[in-house]
Design an enzyme around this catalytic site. Structure first.
Site, PDB file in Angstrom:
ATOM      1  N   CYS A 177       0.831  -1.207   0.000  1.00 45.44           N
ATOM      2  CA  CYS A 177       0.000   0.000   0.000  1.00 45.44           C
ATOM      3  C   CYS A 177       0.862   1.253   0.000  1.00 45.44           C
ATOM      4  O   CYS A 177       0.464   2.291  -0.534  1.00 45.44           O
ATOM      5  CB  CYS A 177      -0.942  -0.011   1.200  1.00 45.44           C
ATOM      6  SG  CYS A 177      -0.110  -0.085   2.803  1.00 45.44           S
ATOM      7  N   HIS A 219      -1.555   1.501   7.415  1.00 45.64           N
ATOM      8  CA  HIS A 219      -2.007   1.422   6.028  1.00 45.64           C
ATOM      9  C   HIS A 219      -1.878   2.800   5.386  1.00 45.64           C
ATOM     10  O   HIS A 219      -2.163   3.822   6.014  1.00 45.64           O
ATOM     11  CB  HIS A 219      -3.459   0.943   5.974  1.00 45.64           C
ATOM     12  CG  HIS A 219      -3.983   0.785   4.587  1.00 45.64           C
ATOM     13  ND1 HIS A 219      -3.457  -0.120   3.685  1.00 45.64           N
ATOM     14  CD2 HIS A 219      -4.999   1.423   3.932  1.00 45.64           C
ATOM     15  CE1 HIS A 219      -4.128  -0.037   2.547  1.00 45.64           C
ATOM     16  NE2 HIS A 219      -5.061   0.892   2.668  1.00 45.64           N
TER      17      HIS A 219
END
Length: 912
Positions: free
Chosen positions: A163, A643
């Site tokens: 990510c 994230h």
């Protein structure tokens, strides 16, 4: 989009058509629904005159193609050609030199057999090159409505904790200057270097921004290439998005960089310093480049073209300019802390210093200013007289050269009569020269992201000022705490100075108890309204903390070279040149030996109108200091896990989108403003530049007849389309110093240039200047001869070296070994193998040699290789340099009587 150019088998069906025909049709309407333009489509099939509407209406042009099997159609507004059968854009090219006699009646195309011409250098040095219609690249703001809705909204699939990469790629993808370069100038993504990251990035941008884009793509090729070069990103652990950005941009620069040669006169009043070792004082530590100014070699020796003049009053009385400078100086303690905190960045990076060139100069005057220009691996230190600050002069130094080690010039005797006359002996590095050439590199990365910072340190005793120029690619800003905010907001008083090591709340040393208390504090803060804790931290606060002035005293005194003592001083920092796109990194992560922490403080940032005027140097030529936000990378979670996502503004419809791996969702501006920003990309904002682009776009419809056509660089046109300050026209990227096309670029000249009508050229030239004006393209005969000589030289040197080295390997016990620096040898090897166009300089063995008891010996652990005496003489006769580092194997003296005794014993043993 030139990046989509490929062979289309349907080009043979195109009939003859002129620009006048297309202009006349553009004033008409759809033959079915009578809808008028813009964005009508004309069929290009031979003897077909159909004109229909596009997808913004009923799309009769597509219906016509399906019914009649006429596949090629041209947009009458943009003059872009689309093939329905191939589902791609195609280009109608023609050859140079075959222009009709009437310049105002020109066919739009002349079809080539293979679509793109394969170049061979002709003997008559006449360049035949396809001409790309200028309209393909100057449709500045005219886009179809269907494209506005679709392009650039492609997600990226997560391929194992990637990510961080996906967010970084989406943020870069929404930087128009960079993306448009790859889409419009894709033919320039050429490299022989592995793993060819620029080609992988070009392919990815094409997929993300293509009209027929998929919902998501997998960036496997790009990711594999980066992992090949940088082991930090191998495996499946979470990595830092900022590290990935730096790695990617460094790789792109290395593959796309072009050398620009500059010739300077060496003033005889400047003398070269013998060594840098004597200057390793406290001031050297003060000037170590911080992580936020992690300069690339992208703009080496830029000081040659960048003026940082200051008048005498401003320079000598720097300390008294409190009202304007109180919040524009950087804390030098934060510089060193930056390096410590982000040490991990440098551990996994590439070898970024191979292009760095160290230069030193001294002006032996009473009042001088020390100018120290940072590169990746070296510092440029120059003493400049106060009156000459506007024209700094830099001279090569012998940095790291031991004066006791001799560097020999090339031998005068012709030891190798078989060498061609192109093997001219080079001058010694230590011999005086009247002119010199600086190696300066630029690429699209440096053009877009590189800026310059000026740091000034003034001794409060003698008023001597040391000025440091640093090239930065991003600014790493501290997040100030409550106490630091109070100091910053009260710094309007002239004598208010932020102490060294400010922003202590964010970066003070923490133990386990402090670590636990920090988490408790964050939990309490999250439960209590923000007004209870004080003012909100803004991006301007972070910038002010970064550029805050610093008082150097006590344990942090300044080592003045004029006073030769530790003195009290003051340090300032301002921006000399802002980049076209400013990358801002907020330092949210702090890495200790045993643990890491994250600063989750919300930092408020503007979506439009970021004013950087307070941080601009007074003498800076920069005119635009207002920035608008393009994209922001956010991190959710803790320092150990989390994230990454990205919020990006689509440049086509000006709407904000959230890019969460393969998911792309439209969001509101308030959602973006409430995000926990980690990396922000700001773009220069200029209404004047937009008006100029619209004006030039309108001129395309005038179609004034002209007797001359002008060629212009595609790269500069991309700057004109996407930069707020494109700078002067530069055609030097497709011209040699003699004014012709270099032979190595002849094969892809159509990717480098476009033809402009005279009225467009006149307007651009009168507005931006530069040049040179080019009306005729031809292969440079001089460069062609030089290229042939260089190629012959490469072949000869390589053959002789292989022969000598083979003979050396066959020797059983050579009496001597000659050592050679592997750093120099690798440069020579790249040259003879054709990987580098320029031959290396003189042999430099200074890094592998050390002098002991008057003898030059090999330094222990030196990066060296062993060659024979004949090979050394061969290389030294061509390149010169030195010193000679000779190894002589120890000779074992054997007693003859002992040998006879051993032979006698052996004979007796056999007889038994």
């Amino acid at each position: 989009m030139s990046s989509f150019r490929s062979h289309c088998p349907h080009l043979d069906s195109v009939g003859e058509i002129t620009k006048e025909d297309l202009i006349q049709k553009s004033h008409g309407s759809c033959q079915d629904c009578k809808v008028r333009g813009p964005n009508l489509w004309a069929c290009l099939e031979n003897r077909c005159s159909y004109v229909g509407c596009g997808e913004s209406q009923v799309d009769h042009s597509t219906i016509h193609s399906q019914e009649t099997k006429h596949y090629l159609t041209v947009n009458l507004t943009t003059l872009r050609v689309w093939c329905y059968a191939c589902s791609k854009e195609v280009f109608l090219d023609r050859k140079l030199g075959t222009q009709p006699s009437l310049p105002h009646v020109k066919p739009l195309h002349q079809i080539q057999e293979n679509g793109v011409q394969d170049f061979k250098i002709p003997s008559n040095t006449t360049l035949k090159t396809p001409l790309v219609a200028v309209f393909d690249d100057l449709d500045i703001e005219v886009e179809e409505e269907d494209e506005l809705k679709a392009r650039g909204l492609t997600g990226l699939k997560n391929i194992g904790n990637t990510c961080y990469m996906n967010a970084a790629l989406q943020a870069l993808s929404n930087c128009p200057p960079l993306t448009q370069f790859f889409l419009d100038c894709g033919g320039l993504a050429r490299t022989d270097k592995k793993p060819a990251i620029c080609k992988s990035y070009l392919k990815l941008m094409t997929e993300l921004w293509h009209k027929s884009r998929p919902g998501s793509v997998v960036p496997t090729t790009l990711f594999q290439g980066i992992k090949t070069v940088n082991p930090t990103f191998r495996g499946y652990s979470q990595q830092d998005a900022q590290e990935f950005l730096r790695c990617l941009m460094d790789l792109l620069h290395e593959e796309l960089k072009e050398q620009v040669m500059e010739v300077e006169e060496d003033p005889q009043t400047i003398m070269t310093e013998e060594t840098m070792e004597e200057d390793k004082s406290q001031s050297d530590v003060d000037f170590q480049s911080c992580e936020s100014c992690s300069s690339s070699d992208k703009a080496e020796n830029e000081n040659g073209s960048r003026s940082f003049s200051e008048d005498n009053n401003e320079t000598t009385m720097l300390i008294q300019d409190d009202e304007n400078n109180s919040e524009m100086s950087k804390d030098w303690q934060k510089e060193k802390m930056c390096n410590k905190i982000n040490k991990v960045h440098s551990e996994g990076e590439l070898d970024k210093d191979r292009d760095s060139v160290s230069e030193t100069a001294d002006l032996n005057n009473q009042e001088t200013v020390k100018v120290q220009i940072h590169s990746r691996a070296s510092e440029y230190i120059t003493d400049v007289h106060l009156n000459d600050l506007s024209t700094p002069q830099i001279l090569p130094s012998n940095e790291g050269v031991n004066p006791r080690l001799s560097a020999s010039p090339p031998k005068s005797g012709n030891l190798w009569p078989g060498l061609p006359p192109t093997h001219k002996k080079v001058q010694s590095a230590l011999s005086p020269k009247r002119k010199k050439q600086h190696k300066k590199y630029r690429s699209v990365i440096s053009d877009i992201f590189d800026g310059t910072i000026i740091s000034s340190v003034q001794c409060l005793t003698c008023d001597r000022v040391s000025v440091t120029l640093e090239t930065f690619q991003d600014l790493s800003l501290p997040i100030p705490g409550k106490e630091d905010l109070a100091k910053l907001h009260s710094s309007s008083h002239p004598t208010s100075i932020v102490k060294a090591g400010s922003c202590g709340e964010a970066y003070a040393p923490q133990g386990w108890i402090a670590f636990f208390m920090e988490y408790v504090k964050r939990f309490v803060v999250s439960c209590v309204p923000s007004w209870f804790w004080g003012p909100v931290v803004t991006l301007q606060d972070c910038l002010a903390a970064f550029f805050a002035r610093d008082e150097l005293k006590g344990d942090n005194m300044y080592s003045c070279e004029k006073c030769k003592k530790l003195r009290n001083g003051v340090k300032f920092c301002k921006v000399q040149k802002f980049p076209e796109i400013l990358c801002i990194h907020l330092k949210r992560f702090r890495h200790e030996l045993m643990f890491s922490t994250k600063i989750s403080t919300h930092v408020s940032f503007p979506l439009e109108g970021l004013d950087l005027q307070p941080f601009l140097a007074k003498d800076s030529p920069v005119q635009i200091v207002t920035y608008d936000l393009l994209s922001v990378i956010c991190h959710h979670g803790t320092a150990s896990s989390g994230h990454y996502i990205a919020y990006c503004r689509n440049n086509l419809n000006n709407l904000w989108y959230e890019f969460d791996d393969q998911s792309v969702t439209e969001v509101s501006e308030s959602t973006v403003q409430n995000a926990e920003a980690y990396v922000l990309f700001y773009r220069k904002s200029s209404e004047e530049a937009q008006k100029e682009r619209r004006r030039i776009s309108n001129l395309l419809n005038i179609m004034e007849p002209s007797l001359l056509q002008f060629y212009i660089s595609r790269q500069w046109l991309n700057k004109f389309k996407t930069f707020a300050e494109p700078g002067p026209i530069s055609n030097n990227d497709f011209l040699c110093i003699h004014g012709g096309v270099p032979p190595r670029k002849a094969g892809y000249i159509e990717d480098l240039v476009l033809m402009l009508p005279q009225n467009i050229w006149d307007n651009l030239y009168s507005r931006y200047g530069g040049g040179p004006a080019v009306n005729h393209l031809y292969i440079c005969h001089t460069c062609q001869i030089e290229a042939e000589k260089i190629e012959k030289r490469r072949k000869t040197e390589l053959e002789i070296f292989i022969r000598l080295n083979r003979a050396f390997q066959e020797e059983d016990s050579p009496a001597t070994f000659y050592c050679i620096s592997m750093q120099w040898f690798r440069e020579w090897e790249s040259f003879v193998k054709g990987k580098d166009g320029d031959p290396p300089g003189p042999i430099d063995n200074t890094k592998i040699a050390v002098t002991k008891c008057g003898n030059v010996i090999l330094r222990q652990g030196a990066d060296s290789g062993q060659i024979s005496e004949e090979t050394w003489n061969f290389l030294q006769s061509i390149y010169g340099g030195g010193p000679e580092v000779i190894l002589r194997p120890p000779v074992v003296h054997v007693d003859p009587d002992a040998v006879q005794a051993e032979e006698k014993i052996e004979v007796e043993t056999r007889s038994l």
